[in-house]
Design an enzyme around this catalytic site. Structure first.
Site, mmCIF file in Angstrom:
data_model
loop_
_atom_site.group_PDB
_atom_site.id
_atom_site.type_symbol
_atom_site.label_atom_id
_atom_site.label_comp_id
_atom_site.label_asym_id
_atom_site.label_seq_id
_atom_site.Cartn_x
_atom_site.Cartn_y
_atom_site.Cartn_z
ATOM 1 N N ASP A 16 -16.343 57.579 -34.841
ATOM 2 C CA ASP A 16 -16.893 58.122 -33.595
ATOM 3 C C ASP A 16 -18.179 58.915 -33.800
ATOM 4 O O ASP A 16 -18.475 59.838 -33.045
ATOM 5 C CB ASP A 16 -15.855 59.011 -32.877
ATOM 6 N N GLY A 18 -21.121 57.796 -33.380
ATOM 7 C CA GLY A 18 -22.157 57.353 -32.443
ATOM 8 C C GLY A 18 -22.787 56.039 -32.877
ATOM 9 O O GLY A 18 -23.924 55.724 -32.525
ATOM 10 N N GLY A 43 -14.010 52.081 -30.784
ATOM 11 C CA GLY A 43 -14.497 52.277 -29.422
ATOM 12 C C GLY A 43 -15.934 52.735 -29.559
ATOM 13 O O GLY A 43 -16.184 53.856 -29.971
ATOM 14 N N HIS A 44 -16.864 51.832 -29.315
ATOM 15 C CA HIS A 44 -18.284 52.138 -29.504
ATOM 16 C C HIS A 44 -18.961 52.281 -28.145
ATOM 17 O O HIS A 44 -19.013 51.326 -27.376
ATOM 18 C CB HIS A 44 -18.950 51.043 -30.345
ATOM 19 N N GLN A 225 -15.061 52.515 -37.502
ATOM 20 C CA GLN A 225 -14.417 53.671 -38.149
ATOM 21 C C GLN A 225 -15.463 54.426 -38.985
ATOM 22 O O GLN A 225 -16.625 54.421 -38.628
ATOM 23 C CB GLN A 225 -13.212 53.245 -39.003
HETATM 24 P P1 GDP Z 1 -18.789 55.270 -32.267
HETATM 25 O O1 GDP Z 1 -17.354 54.900 -32.324
HETATM 26 O O2 GDP Z 1 -19.318 55.695 -33.608
HETATM 27 O O3 GDP Z 1 -19.664 54.234 -31.638
HETATM 28 O O4 GDP Z 1 -18.873 56.579 -31.356
HETATM 29 P P2 GDP Z 1 -18.071 56.808 -29.957
HETATM 30 O O5 GDP Z 1 -18.698 55.993 -28.915
HETATM 31 O O6 GDP Z 1 -16.614 56.680 -30.144
HETATM 32 O O7 GDP Z 1 -18.302 58.358 -29.748
HETATM 33 C C1 GDP Z 1 -19.573 58.895 -29.640
HETATM 34 C C2 GDP Z 1 -19.666 59.624 -28.293
HETATM 35 O O8 GDP Z 1 -20.777 60.477 -28.293
HETATM 36 C C3 GDP Z 1 -19.877 58.679 -27.127
HETATM 37 O O9 GDP Z 1 -19.261 59.206 -25.996
HETATM 38 C C4 GDP Z 1 -21.381 58.672 -26.971
HETATM 39 O O10 GDP Z 1 -21.811 58.371 -25.647
HETATM 40 C C5 GDP Z 1 -21.722 60.099 -27.302
HETATM 41 N N1 GDP Z 1 -23.022 60.323 -27.933
HETATM 42 C C6 GDP Z 1 -23.678 59.538 -28.826
HETATM 43 N N2 GDP Z 1 -24.800 60.159 -29.257
HETATM 44 C C7 GDP Z 1 -24.840 61.358 -28.628
HETATM 45 C C8 GDP Z 1 -25.731 62.467 -28.686
HETATM 46 O O11 GDP Z 1 -26.706 62.493 -29.414
HETATM 47 N N3 GDP Z 1 -25.427 63.549 -27.897
HETATM 48 C C9 GDP Z 1 -24.334 63.584 -27.095
HETATM 49 N N4 GDP Z 1 -24.121 64.671 -26.366
HETATM 50 N N5 GDP Z 1 -23.481 62.550 -27.023
HETATM 51 C C10 GDP Z 1 -23.712 61.466 -27.788
HETATM 52 P P1 IMO Z 2 -14.737 53.914 -34.226
HETATM 53 O O1 IMO Z 2 -15.238 52.587 -34.699
HETATM 54 C C1 IMO Z 2 -12.053 57.289 -34.949
HETATM 55 C C2 IMO Z 2 -8.192 56.389 -36.809
HETATM 56 C C3 IMO Z 2 -6.935 56.556 -36.003
HETATM 57 C C4 IMO Z 2 -5.949 56.907 -37.085
HETATM 58 C C5 IMO Z 2 -6.405 56.029 -38.256
HETATM 59 C C6 IMO Z 2 -5.643 54.715 -38.401
HETATM 60 O O2 IMO Z 2 -14.768 54.091 -32.760
HETATM 61 O O3 IMO Z 2 -15.421 55.006 -34.985
HETATM 62 P P2 IMO Z 2 -5.626 52.443 -37.035
HETATM 63 O O4 IMO Z 2 -5.337 52.165 -35.595
HETATM 64 O O5 IMO Z 2 -6.973 52.000 -37.495
HETATM 65 O O6 IMO Z 2 -4.557 51.964 -37.945
HETATM 66 O O7 IMO Z 2 -5.597 54.060 -37.146
HETATM 67 O O8 IMO Z 2 -7.778 55.763 -38.012
HETATM 68 N N1 IMO Z 2 -9.222 55.504 -36.204
HETATM 69 C C7 IMO Z 2 -10.372 55.934 -35.677
HETATM 70 N N2 IMO Z 2 -10.826 57.196 -35.487
HETATM 71 N N3 IMO Z 2 -12.830 56.232 -34.619
HETATM 72 C C8 IMO Z 2 -12.393 54.974 -34.826
HETATM 73 O O9 IMO Z 2 -13.190 53.898 -34.639
HETATM 74 C C9 IMO Z 2 -11.090 54.784 -35.335
HETATM 75 N N4 IMO Z 2 -10.346 53.691 -35.634
HETATM 76 C C10 IMO Z 2 -9.217 54.150 -36.172
HETATM 77 O O10 IMO Z 2 -7.071 57.597 -35.067
HETATM 78 O O11 IMO Z 2 -6.100 58.246 -37.476
HETATM 79 MG MG MG Z 3 -15.527 55.382 -31.411
#
Ligand code: GDP
Ligand code: IMO
Ligand code: MG
Length: 424
Positions: A16, A18, A43-44, A225
């Site tokens: 997560d 970004g 979840g991107h 991840q």
């Molecule tokens: P990913 O799994 O690495 O793609 O990241 P996620 O989408 O799960 O989580 C990143 C969250 O931060 C999302 O809700 C993005 O919209 C938000 N985000 C990304 N870059 C920034 C930033 O620079 N500032 C803020 N405030 N939010 C951001």
């Molecule tokens: P993105 O790509 C954050 C975490 C789960 C759990 C562990 C194992 O959005 O960054 P799994 O379902 O893979 O067997 O869970 O990994 N996890 C993540 N945490 N971002 C993710 O993906 C994750 N995918 C799995 O919360 O701790």
């Molecule tokens: Mg994510």
């Protein structure tokens, strides 16, 4: 003969960071965007033109027209969830069939894999991993056990193969005492998902990618991840079941390591984790809640609260080493805008001894050693150029670059595509 290059973008923390946003921003520089591991546990999030999208299995390059997106052999695919995701995108004006290719060798997540995920978690009780419940672990287990079902299997006697795998899973579930389920509806949707897959190009993606490279074109690999969730180098056993690191891009797509060019390592300006497992810099106080509120730190897939803490440079140095990171990208800098002071963990102390090297065990007796820096106390969300950075923020960047011995080339100051600053 000219050959193209492969750059890899991956998370350096616990996911997560970004990644989705940055892949979208960098996509115009590449011909192909490819996912190499993970599945719908990811979840991107992408935001642009007032719209927000969350991608799970589909690469984040699909919004910048004319690019080829690939779901590689290292990915695990749930046909029902993939169908829902693809249909949603189509509804919002982003049809995929011409832009997406899927590897025949990607493994299928069956409904019974998800039941097994739940059953194993229940069995672990208080030691549970806190998985996303998407069947990731059991599907990769079948792959490594040489008992998996792959996308390419849908073309030959699939129903029979499916039933055999299902029967085996049902036996395992019975052994686990997990019998109170009914997957009739889910299975129906899953089979619809299998039919739905057939309209996509199901390919030998390793050949596709290597041809792209021979033609002098460029590929961006999108990690899912993060490094601290890697099955070999993460906070085992609280990890996911794939290699999230740079090497995973080679095995998850069929690319020779000598083809890899830039390795972009993404980190937040602080740190988060979702699910169970050790997190040395976690904050249980008001500062932790403040980071969660300001950063909207709730899981994009499960909606779970993300645990929050200060940036951990010990873990980051390790992640940079393991991945061979050539440049850093710092996300969510704006979340720290209002803080009087900012802390960064520069070492761990255990039994009175300080270490800067990431140890085998980060679960027991680790005390973070912090350096405190002044905050900038300015709204950075509207900044468009590096020369507009507040002095204290510049100092924070320089401090991180020195500690991490790697340049920070991109800084993100908000979730929107536009809120991205490339440093010179
Ligand atoms: P990913 O799994 O690495 O793609 O990241 P996620 O989408 O799960 O989580 C990143 C969250 O931060 C999302 O809700 C993005 O919209 C938000 N985000 C990304 N870059 C920034 C930033 O620079 N500032 C803020 N405030 N939010 C951001
Ligand atoms: P993105 O790509 C954050 C975490 C789960 C759990 C562990 C194992 O959005 O960054 P799994 O379902 O893979 O067997 O869970 O990994 N996890 C993540 N945490 N971002 C993710 O993906 C994750 N995918 C799995 O919360 O701790
Ligand atoms: Mg994510």
């Amino acid at each position: 003969m000219e050959t193209g290059k492969v750059d890899v973008l991956l998370g350096l923390q616990w996911g997560d960071e970004g990644k989705g946003k940055v892949v979208d921003v960098l996509t115009p520089n590449y011909d192909v965007i490819a996912r190499f591991q993970g599945g719908p546990n990811a979840g991107h999030t992408l935001e642009f033109e007032g719209e927000k999208y969350v991608l799970r299995s589909i690469p984040s390059g699909i919004f910048q027209g004319g690019k080829t997106n690939i779901i590689g052999n290292g990915v695990v695919l749930a046909p029902d969830l993939f169908m829902a995701e693809a249909k949603e995108l189509e509804k919002s004006g982003h049809p995929l069939t011409k832009r997406l290719k899927i590897s025949k060798k990607a493994h299928l997540i069956m409904p019974t894999h998800r039941l097994l995920d739940a059953a194993y978690e229940a069995r672990k009780g208080k030691n549970k991993v806190g998985t996303t419940g998407k069947g990731i672990g059991p599907t990769y287990t079948d792959k490594i056990s040489r008992t998996g079902l792959r996308v390419g299997d849908i073309f030959d006697n699939f129903e029979q193969k499916y039933q055999q795998h299902k029967a085996r899973h049902e036996e395992m579930l019975k052994d686990l005492g997990y019998t109170d389920y009914d997957i009739t509806d889910v299975e129906k949707t899953w089979m619809e998902g299998i039919e739905y897959l057939r309209q996509f190009e199901i390919v030998d993606s390793e050949h596709v990618i290597n041809k792209v490279l021979r033609d002098g074109k460029t590929v961006l690999c999108e990690g899912a991840q993060g490094t601290m969730l890697d099955v070999d180098f993460g906070s085992y056993p609280f990890v996911t079941s794939s290699n999230t690191i740079c090497a995973g891009a080679c095995s998850g797509l069929g690319i020779g390591p000598n083809k890899v060019g830039e390795v972009y390592g993404i980190m937040k300006a602080y740190c988060t984790r979702v699910g169970a497992g050790p997190f040395p810099t976690e904050l249980f106080d008001e500062t932790g809640s403040r980071l969660r509120d300001l950063g909207h730190e709730y899981g994009a897939v499960t909606g779970r609260e993300r645990r929050c803490g200060w940036i951990d440079l010990v873990a980051l140095r390790y992640a940079i080493m393991i991945n061979g990171v050539t440049q850093l990208i710092m996300m969510k800098s704006d979340v720290l805008d209002g803080f009087d002071t900012i802390k960064a963990c520069v070492a761990y102390r255990k039994d009175g001894v300080e270490t800067r090297d990431f140890p085998f065990d980060i679960e027991h007796g680790i005390e973070p050693v912090y350096t405190e820096l002044p905050g900038w106390k300015k709204d950075m969300t509207k900044i468009t150029r590096e020369d507009q950075f507040p002095k204290e923020f510049k100092d924070y960047i320089e401090f991180l670059e020195t500690e991490l011995e790697t340049p920070i080339k991109i800084v993100s100051v908000g979730p929107d595509r536009e809120q991205t600053i490339v440093r010179n």
